[in-house]
Motif scaffolding. Sequence first.
Motif, PDB file in Angstrom:
ATOM      1  N   GLU A  31       7.675 -54.536  -3.745  1.00  0.00           N
ATOM      2  CA  GLU A  31       7.751 -55.935  -4.162  1.00  0.00           C
ATOM      3  C   GLU A  31       9.095 -56.201  -4.820  1.00  0.00           C
ATOM      4  OE1 GLU A  31       5.263 -59.209  -6.879  1.00  0.00           O
ATOM      5  OE2 GLU A  31       4.876 -57.072  -7.102  1.00  0.00           O
ATOM      6  N   GLN A  49       9.025 -61.345  -2.577  1.00  0.00           N
ATOM      7  CA  GLN A  49       8.652 -60.732  -1.313  1.00  0.00           C
ATOM      8  C   GLN A  49       7.849 -59.454  -1.543  1.00  0.00           C
ATOM      9  OE1 GLN A  49       9.497 -61.823   2.092  1.00  0.00           O
ATOM     10  NE2 GLN A  49       7.727 -60.451   2.198  1.00  0.00           N
ATOM     11  N   TYR A  50       6.665 -59.381  -0.924  1.00  0.00           N
ATOM     12  CA  TYR A  50       5.934 -58.118  -0.826  1.00  0.00           C
ATOM     13  C   TYR A  50       6.438 -57.371   0.399  1.00  0.00           C
ATOM     14  CZ  TYR A  50       2.609 -60.011  -4.226  1.00  0.00           C
ATOM     15  OH  TYR A  50       2.034 -60.526  -5.355  1.00  0.00           O
ATOM     16  N   LYS A 108       2.419 -56.809   5.527  1.00  0.00           N
ATOM     17  CA  LYS A 108       3.647 -57.371   4.941  1.00  0.00           C
ATOM     18  C   LYS A 108       4.859 -56.864   5.712  1.00  0.00           C
ATOM     19  CE  LYS A 108       1.300 -59.497   1.781  1.00  0.00           C
ATOM     20  NZ  LYS A 108      -0.034 -59.168   2.289  1.00  0.00           N
TER      21      LYS A 108
END
Length: 228
Positions: A23, A41-42, A67
């Motif tokens: 992350e 953002q993951y 993801k």
Amino acid sequence: MREVVLDTETTGFDPESGDRIVEIGAVELMGHMATGKTYHQYINPERFMPDEAFQVHGLGDDFLRDKPKFAQIGQAFLDFIGDSKLIIHNAAFDIKFLNAELKWMGLPQIPWAQALDTLAIARSRFPGSPASLDALCRRFGIDNTSRTLHGALLDSEILAEVYLELIGGRQPDFALSTQPERREGDNVTEWAPRPRPNPLPSLLTEKEAAAHAEFVSKLSGDVLWRQN
């Protein structure tokens, strides 16, 4: 001046041992003030994570499976940070991981000089005192009650507040800057006061003026009030 407050979450402590970033969270500052623009953002770490802590944080395999991989978001991340100063708590840790991921992608790495370490600032200002993010929140009276679980974006938002306190508050120059920041295309007209058409009348009474003249007459000849 643009700055980016940054935090990462990882699967462990050493990218050379296979640990990866899961992350990234970042907050944009302009002139030491948050603009509301963020990056979050993951990331799929492409590895099994046995660490139970990450399962508790909600960043386990099931959550991260769909993801994007770092290779899919690396350039967008670099575009967001640009060449801005990066404000990071324990910067060596985050920069180590980010540069490892960027190296594996063949992208430019982040210069160490681009990072400003708030952990080092805190230890310098408060030697011998706890310098964790939670400890600094307590010191500055910053509400971190929502920080029950680690999260890169939440931690970067809290760190932005801590950073501003470390450098002297939300207006570290005490609003004494004489030149506002301008951008290309701004139409700015310099303001200057106009002279008064008529001088203001004296507020001294005749009695006060006479008393002042008598007082000055008793002073030596080189005092300011008797110089022409």
